[in-house]
Design a protein around this motif. Sequence first.
Motif, PDB file in Angstrom:
ATOM      1  N   ALA A 199      22.043 -14.498  -3.399  1.00  0.00           N
ATOM      2  CA  ALA A 199      21.778 -13.919  -4.728  1.00  0.00           C
ATOM      3  C   ALA A 199      20.345 -13.425  -4.872  1.00  0.00           C
ATOM      4  O   ALA A 199      20.094 -12.458  -5.603  1.00  0.00           O
ATOM      5  N   THR A 200      19.395 -14.087  -4.194  1.00  0.00           N
ATOM      6  CA  THR A 200      17.982 -13.744  -4.398  1.00  0.00           C
ATOM      7  C   THR A 200      17.376 -12.972  -3.220  1.00  0.00           C
ATOM      8  O   THR A 200      16.349 -12.307  -3.385  1.00  0.00           O
ATOM      9  N   GLY A 201      17.971 -13.089  -2.052  1.00  0.00           N
ATOM     10  CA  GLY A 201      17.390 -12.455  -0.870  1.00  0.00           C
ATOM     11  C   GLY A 201      16.181 -13.226  -0.360  1.00  0.00           C
ATOM     12  O   GLY A 201      15.467 -12.776   0.534  1.00  0.00           O
ATOM     13  N   MET A 202      15.909 -14.407  -0.934  1.00  0.00           N
ATOM     14  CA  MET A 202      14.764 -15.213  -0.514  1.00  0.00           C
ATOM     15  C   MET A 202      15.130 -16.015   0.734  1.00  0.00           C
ATOM     16  O   MET A 202      16.302 -16.192   1.049  1.00  0.00           O
ATOM     17  N   THR A 203      14.110 -16.501   1.419  1.00  0.00           N
ATOM     18  CA  THR A 203      14.351 -17.285   2.629  1.00  0.00           C
ATOM     19  C   THR A 203      14.098 -18.763   2.353  1.00  0.00           C
ATOM     20  O   THR A 203      13.337 -19.125   1.448  1.00  0.00           O
ATOM     21  N   PHE A 204      14.743 -19.587   3.168  1.00  0.00           N
ATOM     22  CA  PHE A 204      14.596 -21.031   3.022  1.00  0.00           C
ATOM     23  C   PHE A 204      13.264 -21.454   3.599  1.00  0.00           C
ATOM     24  O   PHE A 204      12.932 -21.139   4.743  1.00  0.00           O
ATOM     25  N   HIS A 205      12.478 -22.163   2.794  1.00  0.00           N
ATOM     26  CA  HIS A 205      11.135 -22.553   3.172  1.00  0.00           C
ATOM     27  C   HIS A 205      11.126 -24.055   3.458  1.00  0.00           C
ATOM     28  O   HIS A 205      10.855 -24.863   2.587  1.00  0.00           O
ATOM     29  N   ALA A 206      11.455 -24.371   4.691  1.00  0.00           N
ATOM     30  CA  ALA A 206      11.767 -25.769   5.000  1.00  0.00           C
ATOM     31  C   ALA A 206      10.545 -26.646   5.227  1.00  0.00           C
ATOM     32  O   ALA A 206      10.596 -27.850   5.003  1.00  0.00           O
ATOM     33  N   ASN A 207       9.446 -26.062   5.662  1.00  0.00           N
ATOM     34  CA  ASN A 207       8.365 -26.921   6.161  1.00  0.00           C
ATOM     35  C   ASN A 207       7.416 -27.436   5.096  1.00  0.00           C
ATOM     36  O   ASN A 207       6.377 -27.985   5.421  1.00  0.00           O
ATOM     37  N   THR A 208       7.713 -27.267   3.828  1.00  0.00           N
ATOM     38  CA  THR A 208       6.838 -27.859   2.811  1.00  0.00           C
ATOM     39  C   THR A 208       7.598 -28.813   1.893  1.00  0.00           C
ATOM     40  O   THR A 208       7.216 -29.020   0.745  1.00  0.00           O
ATOM     41  N   ILE A 209       8.673 -29.395   2.430  1.00  0.00           N
ATOM     42  CA  ILE A 209       9.408 -30.370   1.621  1.00  0.00           C
ATOM     43  C   ILE A 209       8.589 -31.658   1.555  1.00  0.00           C
ATOM     44  O   ILE A 209       8.230 -32.240   2.582  1.00  0.00           O
ATOM     45  N   THR A 210       8.280 -32.073   0.349  1.00  0.00           N
ATOM     46  CA  THR A 210       7.405 -33.225   0.123  1.00  0.00           C
ATOM     47  C   THR A 210       8.222 -34.497  -0.080  1.00  0.00           C
ATOM     48  O   THR A 210       9.411 -34.433  -0.375  1.00  0.00           O
ATOM     49  N   PRO A 211       7.560 -35.651   0.048  1.00  0.00           N
ATOM     50  CA  PRO A 211       8.251 -36.919  -0.238  1.00  0.00           C
ATOM     51  C   PRO A 211       8.794 -36.961  -1.658  1.00  0.00           C
ATOM     52  O   PRO A 211       9.817 -37.598  -1.923  1.00  0.00           O
ATOM     53  N   ASP A 212       8.124 -36.261  -2.590  1.00  0.00           N
ATOM     54  CA  ASP A 212       8.609 -36.211  -3.969  1.00  0.00           C
ATOM     55  C   ASP A 212      10.010 -35.624  -4.047  1.00  0.00           C
ATOM     56  O   ASP A 212      10.794 -35.984  -4.919  1.00  0.00           O
ATOM     57  N   MET A 213      10.295 -34.703  -3.140  1.00  0.00           N
ATOM     58  CA  MET A 213      11.623 -34.084  -3.131  1.00  0.00           C
ATOM     59  C   MET A 213      12.627 -34.963  -2.407  1.00  0.00           C
ATOM     60  O   MET A 213      13.745 -35.175  -2.878  1.00  0.00           O
ATOM     61  N   ALA A 214      12.233 -35.452  -1.224  1.00  0.00           N
ATOM     62  CA  ALA A 214      13.170 -36.229  -0.396  1.00  0.00           C
ATOM     63  C   ALA A 214      13.539 -37.549  -1.072  1.00  0.00           C
ATOM     64  O   ALA A 214      14.678 -38.000  -0.975  1.00  0.00           O
ATOM     65  N   ASP A 215      12.583 -38.142  -1.765  1.00  0.00           N
ATOM     66  CA  ASP A 215      12.833 -39.420  -2.438  1.00  0.00           C
ATOM     67  C   ASP A 215      12.730 -39.222  -3.944  1.00  0.00           C
ATOM     68  O   ASP A 215      12.054 -39.967  -4.642  1.00  0.00           O
ATOM     69  N   TYR A 216      13.393 -38.192  -4.407  1.00  0.00           N
ATOM     70  CA  TYR A 216      13.348 -37.819  -5.826  1.00  0.00           C
ATOM     71  C   TYR A 216      13.872 -38.964  -6.698  1.00  0.00           C
ATOM     72  O   TYR A 216      14.903 -39.585  -6.374  1.00  0.00           O
ATOM     73  N   HIS A 217      13.181 -39.219  -7.814  1.00  0.00           N
ATOM     74  CA  HIS A 217      13.521 -40.399  -8.633  1.00  0.00           C
ATOM     75  C   HIS A 217      14.967 -40.401  -9.126  1.00  0.00           C
ATOM     76  O   HIS A 217      15.619 -41.449  -9.185  1.00  0.00           O
TER      77      HIS A 217
END
Length: 265
Positions: A199-217
Motif C-alpha cells: 500500500a505504501t511502497g515503503m521498505t521494511f527497516h529491520a535493523n533499528t528494532i529496539t527493545p521497546d518494540m520487542a518487549d512492548y508492554h
Amino acid sequence: MRYNIDIMQRENQDIATNNFFLWRFIVQNMPALLFLLLAAGGMMATYFFFTPAANGQASAVVLPDRQVILSGPIFKLLPARAVIQRFAQSLPPTRIAIISGHMNNDAGAVCDDGLTEAQVNLDIALRVAEQLRERGVRVLIFAEFDPRLTNFSGDALISIHADSCNYVNDLATGFKISPSPISDSETLYNCVESEYEAATGMTFHANTITPDMADYHAFRELAVGTPAIIIETGFMNLDREMLTVNAEKPATGIANGILCFLGER
Ligand SMILES: [Zn+2]
C-alpha cells in the motif's frame, strides 16, 4: 247351581295351577334369570355412561391433542439452570484492538514545528478503524496504557507508532514491525508486513528494532493467545509526507493486513 260352583272351582284351580307352574319355572331358573337381568343392567349402564350428553354435536369426540389420551408425564421436573454453554454456531464478533501510540500518556516523538507522533498515530489509527468498520469488523481504539488492555482477549491487537522526527541519515526511512513473543503472531505479522509494503511502497527497516518494540508492554498485558504486533509506520522526518498528507496509504496497508489475517482478503 251346583254345576256353576264346580265350574268356578275348576277355573280357580286352573289359575292356581298355572301360577304354580310359573313360580316353579322362575324358581328353577333363578340363576339364569338373574344372570340375564344383571347382564342387561350392565349393558345399559355401560351404554348410558359412555354416551356423551346429547347437545346436537356429533357423538364422536376429537380430542385436541392425542397425547392427552391414555398418557401421563413420564419426565422428571428439574429446577431451571442458567445456560453457560455457547452454541458453536454463534461465534463471537470479531474484535480488533488498535493502540493509538502514546495516546493519553505523552506526545512521543516531536518535530521542530510541533507535529507530534501522538497526532500522527491517532490520525492513522482512526483511518484504519474506519476502513475496518466499513468491512464489518468491530474495532476498539485503545490509549497507550489503556486499562482495557489487561487480559484483553480479541482477534488481534495492533499498536501504531512512528519513528523519530530527527534527521539521522538517508537510511532512516521505512517501516518496521515486531510481533508478540508470547502469543503466536506470525500470520498477523506476515499479513501486515506484505500489505503495508504494497500500500505504501515503503521498505521494511529491520535493523533499528529496539527493545521497546520487542518487549512492548502491551504484549505482556494481553490475554495469552491474542496475536499482537507493534508497527512503526515510518520516520517522521523522511517519511513525513507519507504519514501526514498521504496518511490514507499507511492506514490502508494496516487495514488490509488485518483483513488478510482475518481471512477476508
Ligand atoms: Zn512511539
